[in-house]
Design a protein around this motif. Structure first.
Motif, PDB file in Angstrom:
ATOM      1  N   UNK A  68       6.718-136.339 -77.643  1.00 51.31           N
ATOM      2  CA  UNK A  68       7.323-135.329 -78.517  1.00 51.31           C
ATOM      3  C   UNK A  68       7.015-135.710 -79.960  1.00 51.31           C
ATOM      4  N   UNK A  69       6.282-134.840 -80.637  1.00 50.14           N
ATOM      5  CA  UNK A  69       5.940-135.089 -82.034  1.00 50.14           C
ATOM      6  C   UNK A  69       7.008-134.473 -82.937  1.00 50.14           C
ATOM      7  N   UNK A  70       6.909-134.756 -84.212  1.00 51.11           N
ATOM      8  CA  UNK A  70       7.749-134.067 -85.197  1.00 51.11           C
ATOM      9  C   UNK A  70       7.170-132.683 -85.466  1.00 51.11           C
ATOM     10  N   UNK A  71       8.005-131.775 -85.942  1.00 52.75           N
ATOM     11  CA  UNK A  71       7.532-130.421 -86.231  1.00 52.75           C
ATOM     12  C   UNK A  71       6.357-130.485 -87.198  1.00 52.75           C
ATOM     13  N   UNK A  72       5.398-129.612 -86.975  1.00 45.27           N
ATOM     14  CA  UNK A  72       4.157-129.660 -87.745  1.00 45.27           C
ATOM     15  C   UNK A  72       4.396-129.421 -89.236  1.00 45.27           C
ATOM     16  N   UNK A  73       5.500-128.782 -89.603  1.00 41.98           N
ATOM     17  CA  UNK A  73       5.785-128.520 -91.015  1.00 41.98           C
ATOM     18  C   UNK A  73       6.551-129.644 -91.706  1.00 41.98           C
ATOM     19  N   UNK A  74       6.862-130.704 -90.968  1.00 42.50           N
ATOM     20  CA  UNK A  74       7.491-131.871 -91.586  1.00 42.50           C
ATOM     21  C   UNK A  74       6.398-132.784 -92.142  1.00 42.50           C
ATOM     22  N   UNK A  75       6.762-133.772 -92.923  1.00 40.93           N
ATOM     23  CA  UNK A  75       5.736-134.707 -93.446  1.00 40.93           C
ATOM     24  C   UNK A  75       5.090-135.562 -92.357  1.00 40.93           C
ATOM     25  N   UNK A  76       5.607-135.479 -91.099  1.00 46.78           N
ATOM     26  CA  UNK A  76       5.134-136.390 -90.057  1.00 46.78           C
ATOM     27  C   UNK A  76       4.296-135.707 -88.967  1.00 46.78           C
ATOM     28  N   UNK A  77       4.428-134.406 -88.807  1.00 46.95           N
ATOM     29  CA  UNK A  77       3.841-133.730 -87.653  1.00 46.95           C
ATOM     30  C   UNK A  77       2.333-133.870 -87.548  1.00 46.95           C
ATOM     31  N   UNK A  78       1.623-133.632 -88.640  1.00 43.77           N
ATOM     32  CA  UNK A  78       0.163-133.693 -88.596  1.00 43.77           C
ATOM     33  C   UNK A  78      -0.321-135.112 -88.300  1.00 43.77           C
ATOM     34  N   UNK A  79       0.303-136.088 -88.948  1.00 46.46           N
ATOM     35  CA  UNK A  79      -0.092-137.484 -88.692  1.00 46.46           C
ATOM     36  C   UNK A  79       0.198-137.870 -87.248  1.00 46.46           C
ATOM     37  N   UNK A  80       1.313-137.388 -86.708  1.00 47.99           N
ATOM     38  CA  UNK A  80       1.604-137.640 -85.289  1.00 47.99           C
ATOM     39  C   UNK A  80       0.430-137.184 -84.427  1.00 47.99           C
ATOM     40  N   UNK A 105      -0.915-122.352 -84.058  1.00 45.02           N
ATOM     41  CA  UNK A 105      -1.256-123.216 -85.197  1.00 45.02           C
ATOM     42  C   UNK A 105      -1.439-124.662 -84.766  1.00 45.02           C
ATOM     43  N   UNK A 106      -0.501-125.158 -83.952  1.00 40.90           N
ATOM     44  CA  UNK A 106      -0.590-126.554 -83.516  1.00 40.90           C
ATOM     45  C   UNK A 106      -1.782-126.755 -82.579  1.00 40.90           C
ATOM     46  N   UNK A 107      -1.995-125.825 -81.691  1.00 40.34           N
ATOM     47  CA  UNK A 107      -3.117-125.965 -80.750  1.00 40.34           C
ATOM     48  C   UNK A 107      -4.459-125.974 -81.489  1.00 40.34           C
ATOM     49  N   UNK A 108      -4.578-125.165 -82.520  1.00 41.61           N
ATOM     50  CA  UNK A 108      -5.820-125.171 -83.302  1.00 41.61           C
ATOM     51  C   UNK A 108      -6.039-126.540 -83.969  1.00 41.61           C
ATOM     52  N   UNK A 109      -4.969-127.141 -84.437  1.00 34.26           N
ATOM     53  CA  UNK A 109      -5.095-128.489 -85.030  1.00 34.26           C
ATOM     54  C   UNK A 109      -5.510-129.496 -83.963  1.00 34.26           C
ATOM     55  N   UNK A 110      -4.871-129.399 -82.788  1.00 34.90           N
ATOM     56  CA  UNK A 110      -5.213-130.312 -81.689  1.00 34.90           C
ATOM     57  C   UNK A 110      -6.697-130.177 -81.326  1.00 34.90           C
ATOM     58  N   UNK A 111      -7.179-128.956 -81.267  1.00 35.85           N
ATOM     59  CA  UNK A 111      -8.579-128.753 -80.878  1.00 35.85           C
ATOM     60  C   UNK A 111      -9.546-129.312 -81.930  1.00 35.85           C
ATOM     61  N   UNK A 112      -9.178-129.240 -83.197  1.00 39.53           N
ATOM     62  CA  UNK A 112     -10.017-129.850 -84.239  1.00 39.53           C
ATOM     63  C   UNK A 112     -10.079-131.363 -84.052  1.00 39.53           C
ATOM     64  N   UNK A 113      -8.947-131.954 -83.720  1.00 39.22           N
ATOM     65  CA  UNK A 113      -8.912-133.415 -83.502  1.00 39.22           C
ATOM     66  C   UNK A 113      -9.716-133.779 -82.252  1.00 39.22           C
ATOM     67  N   UNK A 114      -9.594-132.968 -81.205  1.00 38.01           N
ATOM     68  CA  UNK A 114     -10.354-133.224 -79.977  1.00 38.01           C
ATOM     69  C   UNK A 114     -11.860-133.174 -80.257  1.00 38.01           C
ATOM     70  N   UNK A 115     -12.285-132.168 -81.009  1.00 38.61           N
ATOM     71  CA  UNK A 115     -13.719-132.052 -81.336  1.00 38.61           C
ATOM     72  C   UNK A 115     -14.178-133.253 -82.154  1.00 38.61           C
ATOM     73  N   UNK A 116     -13.345-133.660 -83.111  1.00 39.63           N
ATOM     74  CA  UNK A 116     -13.692-134.799 -83.976  1.00 39.63           C
ATOM     75  C   UNK A 116     -13.908-136.069 -83.161  1.00 39.63           C
ATOM     76  N   UNK A 117     -13.123-136.235 -82.094  1.00 37.87           N
ATOM     77  CA  UNK A 117     -13.191-137.464 -81.299  1.00 37.87           C
ATOM     78  C   UNK A 117     -13.986-137.291 -80.003  1.00 37.87           C
ATOM     79  N   UNK A 118     -14.619-136.134 -79.838  1.00 38.09           N
ATOM     80  CA  UNK A 118     -15.420-135.909 -78.636  1.00 38.09           C
ATOM     81  C   UNK A 118     -14.608-135.847 -77.362  1.00 38.09           C
ATOM     82  N   UNK A 119     -13.377-135.356 -77.471  1.00 37.11           N
ATOM     83  CA  UNK A 119     -12.482-135.266 -76.310  1.00 37.11           C
ATOM     84  C   UNK A 119     -12.625-133.884 -75.682  1.00 37.11           C
TER      85      UNK A 119
END
Length: 293
Positions: A68-80, A105-119
């Protein structure tokens, strides 16, 4: 492919190394490694690093690992997400989701991270939490927002606060919300997960609330103490008679399907697809492989 059981989901504070390390031995179907409410602001960074490293190095055996991450609009969500997505937990739980766009919104961020790491994209499942009145009103759209969503859950404590209602043992004030969430989940063929039972010393109350959760359609229930696991499993596990009947139904279904028959009678009762689906679910809970019947 057999479906994961989700009778229990044990919350473990992400900054507690002893509990995280033992996460796979408590017996819950899922461990919920928490970076949100159970972690103090001063411990957020340490918890994020600990959870990331533990997922990389610890064997959780057959227990589903969800963070469970912090909400994406908090200072912690994106870093989580930047820390957690690369170690590929089986699911990520998103708190305080109110709209379909919140999830996308969150899924799009996750997919960017997945692409960055070749996941491979799409393997990490998403579990939105409904914790506000607006979220309840939009729950069907949230549940159907994306194929990654394979469960939706109610956050009873926050929803009680948002609605300004009195929390009672029978959860009367949350009854509409719980049923709305179950209905949205079932309509989208995903799991519905109930909130925690906060009084860890009230075993009878826990059993009564779990029996009601099962009756209205929840797949399982969140847990805040390992001692609650056995009671919840006992409620959600099928009885010997339910298993016997389910085996009989699935065997008859297999025999009739081989003959090209879709609907048939068994012991004077019509057996169609929904009945077979329920029987298969019972056998899944009983760890019986339908392919062996």
């Amino acid at each position: 492919m057999r479906k994961n059981k989700r009778r229990t989901a044990l919350y473990i504070p992400g900054h507690n190394p002893a509990m995280v390390q033992q996460g796979g031995v408590y017996g819950a179907d899922t461990v919920l490694l928490d970076l949100e409410d159970s972690v103090a602001l001063s411990e957020k960074d340490a918890a994020r690093i600990l959870v990331r490293n533990m997922i990389k190095s610890i064997d959780f055996y057959n227990t589903e690992v969800t963070v469970r991450i912090n909400h994406i609009n908090t200072p912690f969500g994106l870093t989580d997400l930047e820390y957690i997505v690369p170690v590929k937990p089986e699911a990520i739980r998103l708190p305080k989701i109110e709209t379909k766009s919140d999830v996308i919104t969150v899924i799009e961020i996750i997919e960017k991270i997945e692409k960055k790491h070749g996941i491979p994209i799409g393997n990490i499942k998403i579990h939105p939490m409904i914790e506000t009145a607006i979220g309840v009103q939009n729950v069907f759209e949230i549940a159907s927002a994306h194929p990654r969503i394979d469960a939706i859950t109610i956050g009873g404590q926050d929803l009680t606060a948002d609605m300004g209602i009195v929390k009672t043992k029978d959860n009367a004030g949350l009854d509409y919300a719980r049923k709305a969430i179950v209905m949205a989940a079932k309509a989208n063929r995903i799991d519905a997960l109930d909130s925690v039972f906060a009084d860890v010393n009230d075993d009878d109350g826990l059993r009564i609330e779990t029996e009601y959760a099962k009756k209205i359609g929840f797949t399982g229930k969140a847990v805040i103490n390992p001692r609650q696991i056995d009671i919840i499993h006992d409620v959600f596990n099928p009885t010997d008679e339910e298993i016997r009947v389910a085996i009989k139904i699935v065997k008859a279904f297999n025999e009739n399907t081989a003959k090209g028959i879709g609907v048939f009678a068994l012991d004077g009762r019509m057996i169609d697809a929904p009945v077979v689906t329920r029987a298969q679910h019972i056998l899944n809970l009983a760890d019986i492989d339908i392919d062996d019947l």
